[in-house]
Design a protein around this motif. Structure first.
Motif, short mmCIF file in Angstrom:
data_model
loop_
_atom_site.label_atom_id
_atom_site.label_comp_id
_atom_site.label_asym_id
_atom_site.label_seq_id
_atom_site.Cartn_x
_atom_site.Cartn_y
_atom_site.Cartn_z
N ARG A 53 0.94 -1.21 0.11
CA ARG A 53 -0.10 -0.05 -0.18
C ARG A 53 0.84 1.39 -0.14
NH1 ARG A 53 -5.88 -0.55 2.65
NH2 ARG A 53 -6.24 -2.89 2.69
N GLY A 102 -8.05 1.99 -8.22
CA GLY A 102 -7.51 3.11 -8.70
C GLY A 102 -8.52 3.83 -9.59
N TYR A 135 -9.14 2.47 -3.38
CA TYR A 135 -8.57 1.17 -3.30
C TYR A 135 -9.47 -0.03 -3.37
CZ TYR A 135 -5.81 -2.33 -1.12
OH TYR A 135 -5.21 -3.50 -0.85
N PRO A 136 -9.41 -0.99 -4.21
CA PRO A 136 -8.07 -1.08 -4.78
C PRO A 136 -7.90 -0.83 -6.29
CG PRO A 136 -9.25 -3.35 -4.69
CD PRO A 136 -10.19 -2.10 -4.16
N CYS A 174 -5.67 -6.29 -8.89
CA CYS A 174 -5.45 -5.19 -8.47
C CYS A 174 -3.92 -5.16 -8.16
CB CYS A 174 -6.29 -4.38 -7.53
SG CYS A 174 -7.82 -4.36 -8.27
N CYS A 200 -6.30 -1.60 -11.33
CA CYS A 200 -7.01 -2.79 -11.69
C CYS A 200 -6.79 -3.28 -12.85
CB CYS A 200 -8.56 -2.53 -11.27
SG CYS A 200 -9.29 -4.29 -11.14
N TYR A 207 -3.03 2.96 -7.10
CA TYR A 207 -3.64 1.59 -7.33
C TYR A 207 -4.14 1.41 -8.71
CZ TYR A 207 -3.38 2.20 -2.22
OH TYR A 207 -2.77 2.51 -1.37
N ASN A 234 -0.18 -2.36 -6.94
CA ASN A 234 0.23 -0.90 -6.77
C ASN A 234 0.93 -0.76 -7.74
OD1 ASN A 234 1.97 1.06 -5.56
ND2 ASN A 234 1.76 0.47 -3.65
#
Length: 441
Positions: free
Chosen positions: A67, A226, A223-224, A415, A391, A389, A417
């Protein structure tokens, strides 16, 4: 001799399979722990992934489920200005170690309120706002949930369910439930087929929500996934919320890391407040200031009348004293110092913009790599999303392939980072996604 009311266990007596001695004593000698029957809690997907990643001995492994913001070197990033401010504060002879007030440092809450609502906000001018410093983002959500539960208890008419986006942070439901709100429901948000937010289905779900329901809405940096709602979509949502008498609870978990600007990321909050709506908003400054270990959160409350402010403030004070008593001061001092000094604010914003630009560049390059590799489908959604983030749109089977065959770890819903991708691993990640799409397990 045996006294009435007491049982004497004989030396050497043994326990049966139920933990009871042969002479009937359920716990001879106090051998059983009060924690014996404690049930194990469910392990979060993130915890399982991180454990699996740490056990993985492959040199090519890549962890994309964190995260924090990661630098090009793969480390959690420390802002240069923040380090400088910390040194200045540690050398300031006027600052003495002391407990902050339960509701937080006044200068911090003032600045946090301004970046959420805008300095010229009518709600601020009319003193219809309450800001409370919290030990992190989750604590801000929890305080908001506790205030909602209090209103449920004192007003029978205000007791609707809480609606969360699908998908969302898997800890959110537990935060509301811990505050005593058990009726948690979902509204449609991310559409796997279109790889975007589906406004039509979102509105349909909220249209069916009972009056007085609480709707937890991502202001930016969802989250998650974006994926955020556009400014053109918000009027339809606010009109429905007002007509259906719903209550908005906004989330700003990574403010400034979508567009590089605190206030632009908070535009939905400002828009709703400008429409005269009451709302709650949980903010975090840990991401945008690199203060991950110092838990810098804030809960913002906007009311219709300023006469409500003192009563809510007293209730918040009571709740805070029972949960964490007083928030940590160090990170809040840093944020307040930066935001109250125009020169510092400009320098800080420059650093944040470079973070945002790097994340957007990674999205661009990843999309282009996938196109050149011939990865099936359109990948424009990578650059239409924003923030930390992203997906991908990969399904569970494809995510399993990445984990088991390529040692690339991302969340079960596909998803990841985006900042965890860098020049050393980008080609490998792109190749792995291509293989996941074209190879069966």
């Amino acid at each position: 001799m045996c006294l009435d009311g007491f049982k004497m266990s004989r030396p050497g007596s043994s326990l049966d399979e139920r933990g009871v001695s042969q002479n009937g004593d359920p716990d001879p000698g106090g051998r059983l722990s009060v924690f014996t029957n404690t049930q194990s809690g469910a392990v979060s997907p993130e915890t399982r992934l991180l454990s699996a990643f740490k056990r993985d001995t492959q040199a090519c492994k890549v962890y994309l489920a964190g995260r924090e913001y990661y630098s090009e070197e793969g480390n959690t990033f420390a802002l240069r200005l923040v380090g400088k401010i910390k040194q200045q504060l540690s050398a300031d002879p006027t600052l003495h170690p002391e407990y902050p007030p339960p509701l937080g440092l006044a200068e911090f809450t003032r600045r946090a309120t301004e970046v959420a609502l805008g300095k010229s906000s009518r709600a601020i001018v009319e003193n219809r706002v309450l800001g409370v410093q919290t030990p992190g983002f989750t604590a801000a959500v929890r305080l908001g949930a506790e205030l909602l539960k209090h209103w449920y208890d004192v007003c029978a008419a205000w007791c609707g369910p809480v609606y969360l986006s699908s998908p969302c942070d898997d800890s959110l439901a537990g935060v509301f439930q811990a505050a005593g709100i058990q009726d948690i429901r979902e509204y449609y948000y991310w559409d796997d087929r279109r790889r975007d937010v589906c406004l039509e289905k979102l509105l349909e779900d909220l249209e069916r929500a009972p009056e007085r329901s609480v709707v937890v809405l991502p202001a930016s940096g969802h989250y998650p996934t974006g994926a955020d709602l556009s400014q053109n979509q918000w009027p339809a949502i606010t009109q429905l919320i007002t007509r259906r008498r719903l209550f908005p609870f906004f989330l700003l978990p990574a403010q400034a890391l979508c567009y590089g600007d605190l206030e632009r990321d908070a535009w939905p909050v400002q828009y709703c407040a400008s429409q005269g709506m009451e709302l709650l908003c949980a903010q975090s400054f840990s991401h945008c200031f690199g203060l991950y270990g110092e838990a810098v959160g804030h809960l913002l409350c906007v009311f219709k009348q300023n006469s409500l402010r003192l009563s809510v403030q007293s209730q918040a004070d009571k709740i805070v004293r029972s949960l964490w008593a007083r928030p940590p001061a160090g990170g809040a001092h840093v944020v307040a110092t930066v935001l109250s000094n125009p020169a510092h604010a400009v320098e800080w914003q420059g650093e944040v913009k470079r973070i945002v630009e790097r994340c957007m560049l990674i999205r661009d390059i990843l999309r282009e790599r996938l196109r050149l590799l011939g990865a099936p489908g359109c990948w424009d959604h990578l650059t239409q999303q924003a923030g930390l983030y992203c997906c991908t749109g990969l399904n569970g089977e494809q995510v399993d392939f990445l984990t088991k065959r390529r040692h690339v770890y991302l969340l079960p819903d596909g998803c990841l980072n985006i900042s965890a991708i860098n020049g050393r691993n980008l080609d490998y990640v792109a190749e792995s996604i291509h293989l996941a799409l074209t190879t069966s397990l």
